[in-house]
Design an enzyme around this catalytic site. Structure first.
Site, PDB file in Angstrom:
ATOM      1  N   ARG A  58      54.510  44.125  35.021  1.00 36.63           N
ATOM      2  CA  ARG A  58      53.206  43.843  35.629  1.00 36.63           C
ATOM      3  C   ARG A  58      52.984  44.613  36.925  1.00 36.63           C
ATOM      4  NH1 ARG A  58      53.454  37.922  36.156  1.00 36.63           N
ATOM      5  NH2 ARG A  58      55.433  37.954  35.059  1.00 36.63           N
ATOM      6  N   GLU A  95      63.152  33.633  38.987  1.00 36.74           N
ATOM      7  CA  GLU A  95      62.762  32.209  38.966  1.00 36.74           C
ATOM      8  C   GLU A  95      63.170  31.602  37.617  1.00 36.74           C
ATOM      9  OE1 GLU A  95      58.550  31.649  39.278  1.00 36.74           O
ATOM     10  OE2 GLU A  95      58.709  29.512  39.674  1.00 36.74           O
TER      11      GLU A  95
END
Ligand SMILES: O=P(O)(O)OC[C@H]1O[C@H](OP(=O)(O)OP(=O)(O)O)[C@H](O)[C@@H]1O
Ligand SMILES: Nc1ncnc2[nH]cnc12
Length: 170
Positions: A58, A95
């Site tokens: 991204r 994460e």
């Protein structure tokens, strides 16, 4: 224009407990995308940067637009096994998992002044690994640049030695 109106929350993606920030509505809107790039570039014209790095995948989306806007070359930092030739590698925690990043050793020259761009700053492991790659190549990170920062994950702590700018905060 409030760019937050173009970023949606997707609960429990890609894992239970993660609220995924989806930038698809932003990307599909040319005006909003252009506005975001303008804001990302603000303040960077005076920094004497020589290259922009974008982190797969991204980070490629706005990273290459930002590089174009600033008139700078774009360098992809990629997930393992995607880049040919001599590469440097760094692993990091996410994460939601672990991964590693690679760069072509020749893509950053000694003394290059590099803007490191990604869409999201979460725990900071990804961007920190990208910064280490730049430094291993002999470059200097002049700004870590993000579309959005998830403040509650304290990612900027891992990047405390760098100048850091995030357009949006959550
Ligand atoms: O600050 P961190 O906790 O390290 O996380 C941030 C990274 O996580 C996402 O990438 P992801 O690995 O999901 O890959 P993608 O860009 O290919 O979707 C995002 O695009 C950042 O690169
Ligand atoms: N919550 C999140 N949403 C979108 N991208 C992410 N990358 C890491 N955490 C993320």
């Amino acid at each position: 224009m409030d760019l937050k109106n173009y970023i949606t929350d997707v609960p429990d993606f890609p894992k239970e407990g993660i609220v995924f920030k989806d930038i698809s509505p932003l990307l599909v809107n040319a005006r909003a995308t252009n506005y975001a790039v303008e804001l990302l570039a603000k303040g960077l014209y005076d920094i004497k940067a020589t290259k922009v790095i974008g982190i797969e995948s991204r980070g490629f989306l706005f990273g290459s637009l930002l590089a174009q806007k600033l008139g700078l070359g774009f360098v992809p930092v990629r997930k393992p096994g995607k880049l040919p030739g001599k590469i440097l590698s760094e692993s990091y925690d996410l994460e939601y998992g672990t991964d590693s990043l690679e760069i072509k050793a020749e893509s950053i020259a000694e003394g290059d002044l590099v803007i490191v761009h990604d869409d999201v700053l979460a725990t900071g492991g990804t961007a920190a690994a990208a910064c280490r790659l730049v430094e291993h190549c002999g470059g200097k990170v002049v700004q870590c640049n993000f579309l959005m920062e998830l403040d509650f994950l304290n990612g900027r702590k891992k990047l405390s030695s760098y100048s850091l700018h995030s357009l949006l905060h959550y």
